[in-house]
Design a protein around this motif. Structure first.
Motif, PDB file in Angstrom:
ATOM      1  N   VAL A   1       0.554  -1.193  -0.414  1.00  0.00           N
ATOM      2  CA  VAL A   1       0.119   0.117   0.069  1.00  0.00           C
ATOM      3  C   VAL A   1       0.790   0.996  -0.167  1.00  0.00           C
ATOM      4  O   VAL A   1       1.451   1.430   1.165  1.00  0.00           O
ATOM      5  N   GLY A   2       1.000   1.852  -1.230  1.00  0.00           N
ATOM      6  CA  GLY A   2       1.939   3.069  -1.281  1.00  0.00           C
ATOM      7  C   GLY A   2       3.046   3.082  -1.947  1.00  0.00           C
ATOM      8  O   GLY A   2       3.730   1.975  -2.220  1.00  0.00           O
ATOM      9  N   ALA A   3       3.361   4.594  -2.802  1.00  0.00           N
ATOM     10  CA  ALA A   3       3.861   4.109  -3.703  1.00  0.00           C
ATOM     11  C   ALA A   3       4.541   5.512  -3.112  1.00  0.00           C
ATOM     12  O   ALA A   3       4.850   6.164  -4.298  1.00  0.00           O
ATOM     13  N   GLY A   4       4.843   5.665  -2.548  1.00  0.00           N
ATOM     14  CA  GLY A   4       6.419   6.750  -1.871  1.00  0.00           C
ATOM     15  C   GLY A   4       7.746   5.628  -2.063  1.00  0.00           C
ATOM     16  O   GLY A   4       7.631   4.338  -2.428  1.00  0.00           O
ATOM     17  N   PHE A   5       8.906   6.258  -1.324  1.00  0.00           N
ATOM     18  CA  PHE A   5      10.085   5.734  -1.288  1.00  0.00           C
ATOM     19  C   PHE A   5       9.483   3.791  -0.361  1.00  0.00           C
ATOM     20  O   PHE A   5      10.428   2.985  -1.655  1.00  0.00           O
ATOM     21  N   ALA A   6       9.012   3.961   0.577  1.00  0.00           N
ATOM     22  CA  ALA A   6       8.954   2.663   1.046  1.00  0.00           C
ATOM     23  C   ALA A   6       8.263   1.801   0.128  1.00  0.00           C
ATOM     24  O   ALA A   6       8.621   0.042  -0.167  1.00  0.00           O
ATOM     25  N   GLY A   7       6.749   2.321  -0.560  1.00  0.00           N
ATOM     26  CA  GLY A   7       6.370   1.080  -1.351  1.00  0.00           C
ATOM     27  C   GLY A   7       7.327   0.855  -3.106  1.00  0.00           C
ATOM     28  O   GLY A   7       7.669   0.084  -3.081  1.00  0.00           O
ATOM     29  N   ILE A   8       8.223   1.097  -3.441  1.00  0.00           N
ATOM     30  CA  ILE A   8       8.929   1.243  -4.143  1.00  0.00           C
ATOM     31  C   ILE A   8       9.997   0.745  -3.794  1.00  0.00           C
ATOM     32  O   ILE A   8      10.834  -0.486  -4.532  1.00  0.00           O
ATOM     33  N   GLY A   9      10.916   0.699  -2.896  1.00  0.00           N
ATOM     34  CA  GLY A   9      12.026   0.072  -2.189  1.00  0.00           C
ATOM     35  C   GLY A   9      11.259  -1.072  -2.211  1.00  0.00           C
ATOM     36  O   GLY A   9      12.164  -2.175  -2.563  1.00  0.00           O
ATOM     37  N   MET A  10      10.172  -1.363  -1.132  1.00  0.00           N
ATOM     38  CA  MET A  10       9.862  -2.077  -1.024  1.00  0.00           C
ATOM     39  C   MET A  10       9.710  -3.279  -2.202  1.00  0.00           C
ATOM     40  O   MET A  10      10.159  -4.562  -2.526  1.00  0.00           O
ATOM     41  N   ALA A  11       9.077  -3.029  -4.182  1.00  0.00           N
ATOM     42  CA  ALA A  11       8.413  -3.467  -4.368  1.00  0.00           C
ATOM     43  C   ALA A  11      10.361  -4.395  -5.504  1.00  0.00           C
ATOM     44  O   ALA A  11      10.203  -5.417  -5.536  1.00  0.00           O
ATOM     45  N   ILE A  12      11.239  -3.139  -4.873  1.00  0.00           N
ATOM     46  CA  ILE A  12      12.120  -3.844  -5.701  1.00  0.00           C
ATOM     47  C   ILE A  12      12.786  -4.923  -4.632  1.00  0.00           C
ATOM     48  O   ILE A  12      13.262  -5.655  -5.277  1.00  0.00           O
ATOM     49  N   LYS A  13      13.109  -5.323  -3.593  1.00  0.00           N
ATOM     50  CA  LYS A  13      13.364  -5.760  -3.079  1.00  0.00           C
ATOM     51  C   LYS A  13      13.127  -6.869  -3.200  1.00  0.00           C
ATOM     52  O   LYS A  13      13.536  -8.665  -2.923  1.00  0.00           O
ATOM     53  N   LEU A  14      11.248  -6.926  -3.281  1.00  0.00           N
ATOM     54  CA  LEU A  14      10.645  -8.466  -3.461  1.00  0.00           C
ATOM     55  C   LEU A  14      10.870  -8.732  -5.051  1.00  0.00           C
ATOM     56  O   LEU A  14      11.360  -9.787  -5.398  1.00  0.00           O
ATOM     57  N   LYS A  15      11.205  -8.492  -5.809  1.00  0.00           N
ATOM     58  CA  LYS A  15      11.748  -8.453  -7.308  1.00  0.00           C
ATOM     59  C   LYS A  15      12.811  -9.133  -7.450  1.00  0.00           C
ATOM     60  O   LYS A  15      13.177 -10.692  -7.862  1.00  0.00           O
ATOM     61  N   GLN A  16      13.865  -8.656  -6.549  1.00  0.00           N
ATOM     62  CA  GLN A  16      15.671  -9.214  -6.038  1.00  0.00           C
ATOM     63  C   GLN A  16      14.808 -11.050  -5.869  1.00  0.00           C
ATOM     64  O   GLN A  16      16.482 -11.449  -5.590  1.00  0.00           O
ATOM     65  N   ALA A  17      14.267 -10.309  -4.531  1.00  0.00           N
ATOM     66  CA  ALA A  17      14.028 -11.799  -3.948  1.00  0.00           C
ATOM     67  C   ALA A  17      12.947 -13.101  -4.914  1.00  0.00           C
ATOM     68  O   ALA A  17      13.095 -14.010  -4.253  1.00  0.00           O
ATOM     69  N   GLY A  18      13.140 -12.800  -6.009  1.00  0.00           N
ATOM     70  CA  GLY A  18      12.299 -13.116  -6.997  1.00  0.00           C
ATOM     71  C   GLY A  18      10.837 -13.158  -6.811  1.00  0.00           C
ATOM     72  O   GLY A  18      10.649 -14.715  -7.440  1.00  0.00           O
ATOM     73  N   ILE A  19      10.044 -13.062  -5.711  1.00  0.00           N
ATOM     74  CA  ILE A  19       9.005 -12.808  -5.851  1.00  0.00           C
ATOM     75  C   ILE A  19       8.153 -11.693  -6.907  1.00  0.00           C
ATOM     76  O   ILE A  19       8.156 -10.001  -6.948  1.00  0.00           O
ATOM     77  N   THR A  20       7.325 -12.121  -7.949  1.00  0.00           N
ATOM     78  CA  THR A  20       6.643 -11.076  -8.861  1.00  0.00           C
ATOM     79  C   THR A  20       5.292 -10.832  -8.703  1.00  0.00           C
ATOM     80  O   THR A  20       4.734 -10.566 -10.089  1.00  0.00           O
ATOM     81  N   ASP A  21       5.063 -12.107  -7.862  1.00  0.00           N
ATOM     82  CA  ASP A  21       3.316 -11.613  -7.729  1.00  0.00           C
ATOM     83  C   ASP A  21       2.509 -10.884  -6.658  1.00  0.00           C
ATOM     84  O   ASP A  21       2.130 -11.161  -5.628  1.00  0.00           O
ATOM     85  N   PHE A  22       3.034  -9.236  -6.611  1.00  0.00           N
ATOM     86  CA  PHE A  22       2.494  -8.514  -6.190  1.00  0.00           C
ATOM     87  C   PHE A  22       1.584  -7.244  -6.772  1.00  0.00           C
ATOM     88  O   PHE A  22       2.070  -7.259  -8.081  1.00  0.00           O
ATOM     89  N   VAL A  23       1.060  -6.632  -6.189  1.00  0.00           N
ATOM     90  CA  VAL A  23       0.849  -4.795  -6.491  1.00  0.00           C
ATOM     91  C   VAL A  23       1.282  -4.374  -5.788  1.00  0.00           C
ATOM     92  O   VAL A  23       0.857  -4.526  -4.525  1.00  0.00           O
ATOM     93  N   ILE A  24       1.349  -2.627  -6.324  1.00  0.00           N
ATOM     94  CA  ILE A  24       1.442  -1.684  -5.170  1.00  0.00           C
ATOM     95  C   ILE A  24      -0.197  -1.099  -5.496  1.00  0.00           C
ATOM     96  O   ILE A  24      -0.191  -0.592  -6.302  1.00  0.00           O
ATOM     97  N   LEU A  25      -0.626  -0.454  -4.146  1.00  0.00           N
ATOM     98  CA  LEU A  25      -1.908  -0.064  -4.767  1.00  0.00           C
ATOM     99  C   LEU A  25      -1.710   1.734  -4.173  1.00  0.00           C
ATOM    100  O   LEU A  25      -1.125   1.619  -3.353  1.00  0.00           O
ATOM    101  N   GLU A  26      -1.801   2.723  -4.863  1.00  0.00           N
ATOM    102  CA  GLU A  26      -1.291   3.678  -4.955  1.00  0.00           C
ATOM    103  C   GLU A  26      -2.735   4.555  -5.041  1.00  0.00           C
ATOM    104  O   GLU A  26      -3.227   4.444  -5.763  1.00  0.00           O
ATOM    105  N   ARG A  27      -3.119   6.060  -3.973  1.00  0.00           N
ATOM    106  CA  ARG A  27      -4.049   6.331  -3.537  1.00  0.00           C
ATOM    107  C   ARG A  27      -4.123   7.855  -4.805  1.00  0.00           C
ATOM    108  O   ARG A  27      -5.083   7.948  -5.656  1.00  0.00           O
ATOM    109  N   ASP A  28      -3.323   8.760  -5.293  1.00  0.00           N
ATOM    110  CA  ASP A  28      -3.083   9.113  -6.266  1.00  0.00           C
ATOM    111  C   ASP A  28      -2.470   8.788  -7.796  1.00  0.00           C
ATOM    112  O   ASP A  28      -2.591   8.091  -7.918  1.00  0.00           O
ATOM    113  N   GLN A  29      -2.376   9.504  -8.476  1.00  0.00           N
ATOM    114  CA  GLN A  29      -2.407   9.071 -10.117  1.00  0.00           C
ATOM    115  C   GLN A  29      -0.749   8.913 -10.157  1.00  0.00           C
ATOM    116  O   GLN A  29      -0.173   9.341 -11.569  1.00  0.00           O
TER     117      GLN A  29
END
Lengths: 502, 308
Positions: free
Chosen positions: A26-54
């Motif tokens: 939840v959230g595509a700020g510094f934390a959400g983007i960092g989390m997504a990168i870390k998940l990808k690096q760990a081979g987990i790609t089955d995720f979604v980022i929900l962002e309230r803004d555009q």
């Protein structure tokens, strides 16, 4: 950044029937983007980022006021796994930081994972399925085996609680919702607040506006900010030899780390830093009364230390005035203060910071047995190592309770949280767990220790700040070195958790 | 008056704010000041403005040294309110044609020295000392002067202004006397000695050198304006009466010292005091202006303008 913008449009329309995913961020700020990168690096790609803004960027998307910049050197206020050799200044501006976040989205191919305009309205844990359900404002319902709440502590801003502010006839602008179309030239402007945002806004505003009046309640400790334009050779060096940048980053890290001795705890270093702050004030402000107005009467470190070399000079410009009289109310035309004068303005800028959530949650979070996180946190937010909360399985927080640094880069702390969350998520997926839930007694024991240590810090030394609840409970800061914080998160100890297989 | 709940008082203070703009400065009544009154009244009002302003600086020092947050906030407000009183009095002077736009009255030498002393030392002064001196000054000077003014001047705007000022002052005194009693409460002899010790200080002695002639000078000034000396002394007695009402109040050593001093000021027969102090008044008056230090910048904050 260009590609990010192009792809944004493709993702504006949310999916109507989202299927269950492994991780919802939840959230595509510094934390959400960092989390997504870390998940990808760990081979987990089955995720979604929900962002309230555009748009991605979170706090740095919202805080684009003139002069907005980080107050930790950019080489440290960035992710070690995505270093940027091209920082243009030692302390980069908000626009450049936002560009950095955009570039991470591009470089790591995150755009397809982001659902924009998707405002989460609540979170509910389904114990039977071992899944979190997240209903959103647009009617979609997202389901995930685990959730990373990266919505950020500084996401919501509020106007200061001053009588009459809604009835002001002129323009009211909050620092975190800047109106870039408003033209300040020729205008008489008030700035309410003298915190981290204000010391950045005021020097810029005095260049544009006809007159600026700064209303101060409590002066902050201000230390000079050693900002400079980065030379070309340095950028080329960092570009060619990333190890050089890493070395600088390490040096900066340990430099800041040593500051903990003065900023977090009261020590001779605190006195030395206070003397340095007073020297900075004496050097920049010649008038004795103004120096008195600007001298804090609380210990350095108790509130956030401000970094600025141009705030004091800006206050002394002929078109600027510092007012320390208590504010009574806002009238239709201006601000009424207790010395009996109505100060009239065209615009009021509220540099009054954020609503930091010490107790509530941004939306209802329902855990095991229908328990509400807001209820559990009514006496002050608590978590285990700032990441997990007992009774809310498979939920990971970024910038959770007691994760704030007072002396070092928040992103250093963030990296530890992200790695810890990845370890938890990997465990859930690998061992096919229905629930990974921290034991309540472990969490309680952890917090007793944290609060005991906090009692000895400068933050709890008697001043009022956004670090504390009105009752004086500190649910914000981590009482120790960044190294200690990172060490405790290095390993996910199975014995601390209740593991329920699917 | 004493033993008030300071938290409730703070709320009361916050909800009792008023502005210069709340007063119609052009309302009829200014013509009630006679040409005969005007020169005397000009001097009187100038002194009053400066006493309020000096009092304001005293409260600023108390805010810095306040023992808790409620008192700190109260003194911060009182600092601003004294400034408001000085501003309102300036506005009255302008209304009566005693000041040009943007002008402020010239302070006499005693005031100038008090300003200088306050600016240099007040912030470092023991809290107990200011905590007792300020109520004394407020009751004695402010109280007597305001009452005299209202007896002499019939301009309704002046009465409106001073109704508001007195309302504020009653809260200042309420807090002042409560604090004095708090300081005397449950104190052993040893505590009291500990309380006094920090006051034995060269800065305090310097303060007395400024404060004693200031009182005598004010006495002379108000007498010259036709205020019966007894009225001033009556106000000083009020300080002793209210401050000494409870055992705790009487136990406060600073209250004792100030009361005793006030008695001496009131008794013209105490020649050992009045002869040297009156001499100091004359000496102070003779200090050439150019030798006095520049006024601090907080003095320039005075304004008769309701809007900024």
């Amino acid at each position: 950044m260009g590609k990010a913008k192009q792809q944004k449009a493709e993702n504006v329309v949310p999916m109507t029937q989202p299927g269950p995913v492994s991780v919802i961020i939840v959230g595509a700020g510094f934390a959400g983007i960092g989390m997504a990168i870390k998940l990808k690096q760990a081979g987990i790609t089955d995720f979604v980022i929900l962002e309230r803004d555009q748009r991605v960027g979170g706090t740095w998307r919202d805080n684009q006021y003139p002069g907005a910049a980080c107050d930790i050197p950019s080489n440290l206020y960035s992710y070690s796994f995505a270093q940027n050799p091209q920082w243009s200044r030692a302390f980069s501006g908000a626009r450049e930081i936002l560009g950095y976040i955009d570039s991470m989205v591009d470089d790591f191919g995150l755009m397809p994972f982001i659902r924009f305009n998707t405002n989460v309205q609540g979170m509910h844990f389904d114990e039977q399925k071992g899944r979190w359900q997240l209903p959103c404002e647009d009617g979609t319902l997202w389901e995930g085996r685990s959730v990373v709440m990266a919505s950020g502590p500084l996401a919501n801003c509020s106007l200061p609680a001053i009588d009459g502010i809604s009835g002001f006839a002129g323009k009211v602008i909050h620092s975190a919702r800047w109106d870039h179309d408003y033209d300040f030239s020729g205008k008489k402007v008030a700035v309410i607040g003298t915190g981290a945002s204000a010391v950045q806004i005021v020097p810029e505003l005095v260049k544009q506006a006809r007159h600026v009046t700064v209303f101060q309640r409590t002066p902050g400790w201000v230390l000079p900010r050693p900002d400079y334009r980065t030379p070309g050779w340095q950028r080329r060096l960092f570009d060619r030899f990333p190890a050089a940048q890493t070395a600088v980053r390490e040096a900066l890290f340990y430099g800041h780390e040593s500051m903990a001795l003065g900023l977090i705890w009261s020590s001779p270093l605190t006195r030395a830093l206070e003397a340095f702050g007073r020297w900075h004030l004496r050097r920049q402000v010649k008038d004795r009364w103004m120096r008195r107005q600007l001298t804090p009467d609380y210990r350095l470190g108790c509130k956030r230390v401000l970094m600025s070399s141009d705030y004091y000079p800006a206050l002394q410009r002929p078109n600027c005035k510092l007012v320390t009289w208590p504010i009574d109310r806002v009238s239709a035309q201006g601000i009424c203060t207790a010395e009996g004068v109505e100060h009239r303005f065209d615009a009021i800028v509220c540099a009054t910071g954020f609503e930091v959530s010490h107790q509530g949650t941004p939306y209802p979070v329902t855990g095991v047995g229908n328990r509400q996180l807001a209820d559990d946190w009514s006496g002050g937010a608590q978590a285990y190592k700032s990441v997990n909360v007992a009774g809310y399985p498979n939920l990971f927080l970024t910038f959770g309770p007691n994760s704030g640094p007072g002396h070092n880069s928040a992103l250093v702390y963030m990296e530890s949280q992200l790695d810890y969350a990845v370890r938890g998520i990997e465990k859930i997926l690998r061992e096919n767990l229905r629930m990974l839930d921290v034991k309540p007694e472990v969490q309680a024991r952890y917090n007793i220790g944290i609060q005991k240590r906090l009692a000895k810090t400068n933050w709890n030394s008697g001043c009022k700040s956004w670090y504390l609840t009105p009752d004086g409970f500190n649910a914000t800061m981590y009482p120790g070195f960044a190294t200690q914080y990172a060490n405790q998160l290095r390993e996910l100890k199975e014995k601390d958790y209740r593991l329920v297989p699917a | 008056m004493a033993n008030i709940d300071l938290d409730k008082m703070l709320e009361k203070v916050k909800s009792s704010q008023w502005l210069l703009a709340d007063i119609d400065w052009d309302a009829p009544g200014a013509e009630m000041i006679s040409d005969e009154q005007r020169p005397k009244l000009t001097r009187f009002m100038s002194d009053l403005v400066w006493i309020e302003h000096v009092g304001a600086r005293g409260f600023a020092a108390m805010a810095k040294n306040a023992p808790d947050d409620t008192l700190r906030q109260l003194y911060t407000y009182f600092h601003a309110e004294e400034q408001r009183h000085a501003n309102a009095e300036l506005a009255l002077m302008r209304r009566w044609g005693m000041l040009e736009e943007g002008d402020i009255p010239v302070p006499n030498n005693s005031i100038r020295l008090s300003i200088e002393w306050l600016d240099r030392y007040a912030d470092d002064l023991p809290y107990h000392v200011l905590g007792s001196v300020i109520p004394a000054l407020e009751v004695a000077l402010d109280g007597a002067l305001c009452k005299f003014l209202l007896d002499e001047v019939s301009d309704p705007v002046c009465h409106d202004v001073f109704a508001r000022i007195n309302d504020d002052e009653s809260r200042h005194l309420g807090v002042g006397f409560t604090v004095m009693e708090m300081q005397g409460h449950d104190k052993t002899l040893l505590d009291l000695v500990e309380m006094i010790t920090p006051a034995v200080d060269l800065r305090v002695v310097l303060g007395l050198v400024v404060y004693w002639p200031l009182l005598n000078k004010m006495r002379d000034n108000v007498v010259a304006m036709g205020l019966p000396e007894e009225k001033l002394f009556g106000a000083m007695k009020k300080f002793e009466k209210i401050g000494g009402r409870t055992a705790a109040g009487r136990r406060n050593p600073f209250f004792r010292v100030i009361s005793a001093h006030m008695k001496t000021v009131m008794d013209r027969d105490q020649l050992f005091y009045h002869v040297p102090v009156d001499l100091m008044v004359r000496l102070t008056d003779r200090i050439p202006r150019r030798l006095l230090p520049a006024v601090p910048s907080w003095v320039k904050e005075l304004t008769a303008e309701p809007y900024a």
